[in-house]
Design a protein around this motif. Structure first.
Motif, PDB file in Angstrom:
ATOM      1  N   VAL A 113       0.862  -1.178   0.000  1.00  0.00           N
ATOM      2  CA  VAL A 113       0.000   0.000   0.000  1.00  0.00           C
ATOM      3  C   VAL A 113       0.898   1.228   0.000  1.00  0.00           C
ATOM      4  O   VAL A 113       1.811   1.335   0.829  1.00  0.00           O
ATOM      5  CB  VAL A 113      -0.914   0.026   1.241  1.00  0.00           C
ATOM      6  N   MET A 114       0.647   2.152  -0.925  1.00  0.00           N
ATOM      7  CA  MET A 114       1.473   3.351  -0.994  1.00  0.00           C
ATOM      8  C   MET A 114       1.358   4.156   0.291  1.00  0.00           C
ATOM      9  O   MET A 114       0.270   4.219   0.898  1.00  0.00           O
ATOM     10  CB  MET A 114       1.079   4.208  -2.194  1.00  0.00           C
ATOM     11  N   VAL A 115       2.457   4.771   0.701  1.00  0.00           N
ATOM     12  CA  VAL A 115       2.496   5.491   1.966  1.00  0.00           C
ATOM     13  C   VAL A 115       1.469   6.610   2.009  1.00  0.00           C
ATOM     14  O   VAL A 115       0.942   6.954   3.081  1.00  0.00           O
ATOM     15  CB  VAL A 115       3.930   6.025   2.226  1.00  0.00           C
ATOM     16  N   GLU A 116       1.125   7.172   0.825  1.00  0.00           N
ATOM     17  CA  GLU A 116       0.142   8.252   0.789  1.00  0.00           C
ATOM     18  C   GLU A 116      -1.256   7.772   1.189  1.00  0.00           C
ATOM     19  O   GLU A 116      -2.127   8.593   1.523  1.00  0.00           O
ATOM     20  CB  GLU A 116       0.070   8.857  -0.617  1.00  0.00           C
ATOM     21  N   GLN A 117      -1.497   6.453   1.122  1.00  0.00           N
ATOM     22  CA  GLN A 117      -2.817   5.901   1.424  1.00  0.00           C
ATOM     23  C   GLN A 117      -2.908   5.320   2.837  1.00  0.00           C
ATOM     24  O   GLN A 117      -3.861   4.597   3.158  1.00  0.00           O
ATOM     25  CB  GLN A 117      -3.170   4.813   0.399  1.00  0.00           C
ATOM     26  N   VAL A 118      -1.924   5.648   3.673  1.00  0.00           N
ATOM     27  CA  VAL A 118      -1.869   5.089   5.030  1.00  0.00           C
ATOM     28  C   VAL A 118      -1.670   6.233   6.029  1.00  0.00           C
ATOM     29  O   VAL A 118      -0.894   7.159   5.780  1.00  0.00           O
ATOM     30  CB  VAL A 118      -0.727   4.057   5.158  1.00  0.00           C
ATOM     31  N   GLU A 119      -2.367   6.135   7.158  1.00  0.00           N
ATOM     32  CA  GLU A 119      -2.179   7.112   8.242  1.00  0.00           C
ATOM     33  C   GLU A 119      -1.928   6.351   9.538  1.00  0.00           C
ATOM     34  O   GLU A 119      -2.682   5.428   9.884  1.00  0.00           O
ATOM     35  CB  GLU A 119      -3.411   7.994   8.387  1.00  0.00           C
ATOM     36  N   ALA A 120      -0.838   6.704  10.221  1.00  0.00           N
ATOM     37  CA  ALA A 120      -0.501   6.056  11.498  1.00  0.00           C
ATOM     38  C   ALA A 120      -1.319   6.679  12.623  1.00  0.00           C
ATOM     39  O   ALA A 120      -1.375   7.917  12.775  1.00  0.00           O
ATOM     40  CB  ALA A 120       0.981   6.195  11.775  1.00  0.00           C
ATOM     41  N   VAL A 121      -1.942   5.804  13.409  1.00  0.00           N
ATOM     42  CA  VAL A 121      -2.693   6.228  14.590  1.00  0.00           C
ATOM     43  C   VAL A 121      -2.187   5.388  15.746  1.00  0.00           C
ATOM     44  O   VAL A 121      -2.620   4.250  15.946  1.00  0.00           O
ATOM     45  CB  VAL A 121      -4.202   6.038  14.397  1.00  0.00           C
ATOM     46  N   GLY A 122      -1.238   5.936  16.498  1.00  0.00           N
ATOM     47  CA  GLY A 122      -0.600   5.149  17.559  1.00  0.00           C
ATOM     48  C   GLY A 122       0.164   3.992  16.921  1.00  0.00           C
ATOM     49  O   GLY A 122       0.982   4.179  16.029  1.00  0.00           O
ATOM     50  N   ASP A 123      -0.089   2.776  17.417  1.00  0.00           N
ATOM     51  CA  ASP A 123       0.552   1.587  16.852  1.00  0.00           C
ATOM     52  C   ASP A 123      -0.240   0.999  15.693  1.00  0.00           C
ATOM     53  O   ASP A 123       0.158  -0.021  15.112  1.00  0.00           O
ATOM     54  CB  ASP A 123       0.701   0.501  17.938  1.00  0.00           C
ATOM     55  N   ASP A 124      -1.358   1.644  15.380  1.00  0.00           N
ATOM     56  CA  ASP A 124      -2.196   1.129  14.300  1.00  0.00           C
ATOM     57  C   ASP A 124      -1.970   1.925  13.012  1.00  0.00           C
ATOM     58  O   ASP A 124      -1.459   3.060  13.020  1.00  0.00           O
ATOM     59  CB  ASP A 124      -3.675   1.218  14.686  1.00  0.00           C
ATOM     60  N   LEU A 125      -2.394   1.326  11.914  1.00  0.00           N
ATOM     61  CA  LEU A 125      -2.326   1.955  10.597  1.00  0.00           C
ATOM     62  C   LEU A 125      -3.715   1.929   9.988  1.00  0.00           C
ATOM     63  O   LEU A 125      -4.369   0.881   9.936  1.00  0.00           O
ATOM     64  CB  LEU A 125      -1.365   1.199   9.678  1.00  0.00           C
ATOM     65  N   GLU A 126      -4.176   3.089   9.569  1.00  0.00           N
ATOM     66  CA  GLU A 126      -5.434   3.150   8.839  1.00  0.00           C
ATOM     67  C   GLU A 126      -5.123   3.159   7.339  1.00  0.00           C
ATOM     68  O   GLU A 126      -4.412   4.036   6.843  1.00  0.00           O
ATOM     69  CB  GLU A 126      -6.227   4.392   9.240  1.00  0.00           C
TER      70      GLU A 126
END
Length: 404
Positions: A113-126
């Motif tokens: 998944v391209m980094v632009e399509q991911v958001e880090a929320v704590g230890d999780d990834l959306e």
């Protein structure tokens, strides 16, 4: 040979294509080969089939910066309903690992998944974008697969080829030996330095020998040989160990033009006089299976014939194709006259006018005016069946000077 010429000059002239075909029959490809390090192989001709020793890439790699995932874990992901994965060093069910372009894909992952399509929320990834299996992943052998045939004999290696060969594990290649050419300037008036009245600086042998090197051969630039039959005979015989022998000067039909008769006595002259301008007094022959090219003494005529006959002969000797010259289309600034039945090589310079390329014929067009070719940007080839080219016509300017 004697039936081809008369005391007054040439009885007839062979068409350029016919002369080149006759020369092709006299040229045999060399079978000498040598193993050359890849770093020294630019411009060399391949002698054996080359196959890939390993795949490129040789591992699954990320094609984008982002996160390696199992594609199934992203199904249905969108901006409104992202998939939530755990950031980890390994990939597993609902776990993703950070990767960079070119890095190895972790075990268990089948997509990125391209980094632009991911958001880090704590230890999780959306994850806001669903990916399919194999997406943003370069599989093993995507570029080249192990065992692929890359080059066949006769291919001339280029810098990009060397990069490809290095990537598949090749560090040396078997190539044909470079053609050897003996270059013999002739003429009793020639000197190397400080000419007296009636003497001329030798330039043809130097020029031709440098073209030999540029065209991929090994030149033996000999000392000037005077207009003496015995001396000329000895000079030609000395260089019969070469792949090609080239003489400059003395190729016409005057009293001091001895080299065609000398070569004919030693072997055979099969062409004497070619329908091209400048430079029709060229002769082509063979002695003991060695091609002998007898180029005219006028500098421009010598260069034209070297390009038309020596260059292809060297390529054939090297078991390679003859590449075309690069060309530039331009509008002709003024007309060029030519004689029907004769292929004319008209020197031109190029300039830009209002965004248009314009070809300007050189004012000095004689075959002895060396500056006219040295300062030209190329030449326009007027075919045998045409009587000149009109002003304003679009022409192809051959940049023969920069062709290998």
């Amino acid at each position: 040979m004697s039936d081809q010429v008369t005391d007054a000059g040439f009885k007839d002239r062979t068409r350029v294509d016919e002369a080149r075909d006759a020369l092709r029959e006299a040229v045999a490809g060399i079978d000498r080969t040598e193993s050359v390090p890849l770093t020294a192989a630019d411009g060399r001709v391949v002698a054996e089939r080359i196959t890939a020793e390993r795949s490129v890439p040789h591992y699954r790699r990320a094609a984008m910066d982002g996160y390696a995932v199992r594609a199934a874990d992203t199904f249905g992901a969108s901006d409104r309903s992202p998939s939530v994965l755990r950031a980890d060093d390994a990939v597993g069910p609902e776990r993703a690992a950070r990767v960079h372009t070119g890095s190895e894909l972790p075990e268990g992952a089948d997509a990125v998944v391209m980094v632009e399509q991911v958001e880090a929320v704590g230890d999780d990834l959306e994850v806001f974008d669903a990916v399919a299996e194999g997406e943003n992943v370069a599989p093993v052998g995507e570029d080249v697969e192990q065992g692929d045939v890359l080059y066949e004999p006769g291919h001339r290696l280029r810098p990009s080829d060397l990069g490809l060969l290095k990537s598949v594990g090749v560090d040396e290649v078997e190539t044909y030996d470079r053609p050897s050419v003996g270059v013999i300037p002739t003429g009793e008036e020639l000197v190397q330095y400080d000419p007296d009245l009636g003497e001329v600086i030798e330039t043809n042998g130097l020029t031709v020998s440098r073209y030999v090197e540029r065209w991929g051969g090994r030149a033996e630039y000999r000392n000037v040989v005077t207009d003496d039959r015995d001396a000329l005979r000895a000079a030609v015989q000395r260089d019969l160990t070469k792949d090609i022998v080239v003489t400059t000067g003395g190729s016409s039909v005057g009293e001091r033009d001895l080299i065609p008769d000398v070569v004919d006595d030693l072997g055979e002259v099969f062409v004497h006089g070619v329908a091209l301008k400048p430079g029709h007094p060229v002769a082509l022959g063979v002695v003991e299976e060695t091609p002998v090219l007898m180029l005219p003494g006028y500098p421009v005529a010598c260069i034209v014939n070297a390009v038309q006959f020596l260059r292809p002969a060297m390529k054939w000797t090297e078991n390679a194709a003859v590449p075309p010259h690069p060309t530039t289309e331009a509008r002709l600034d003024r007309k060029i006259a030519s004689e029907p039945g004769t292929r004319t090589f008209a020197r031109v310079t190029l300039e830009s006018r209002d965004g248009e390329r314009v070809a300007i014929p050189t004012r000095a067009s004689g075959s002895g005016i060396l500056s006219s070719v040295a300062q030209a940007d190329g030449w326009v080839v007027i075919p045998d069946d045409r009587e000149g080219v009109a002003e304003g016509e679009t022409v192809a300017v051959q940049d023969w000077e920069w062709s290998a």
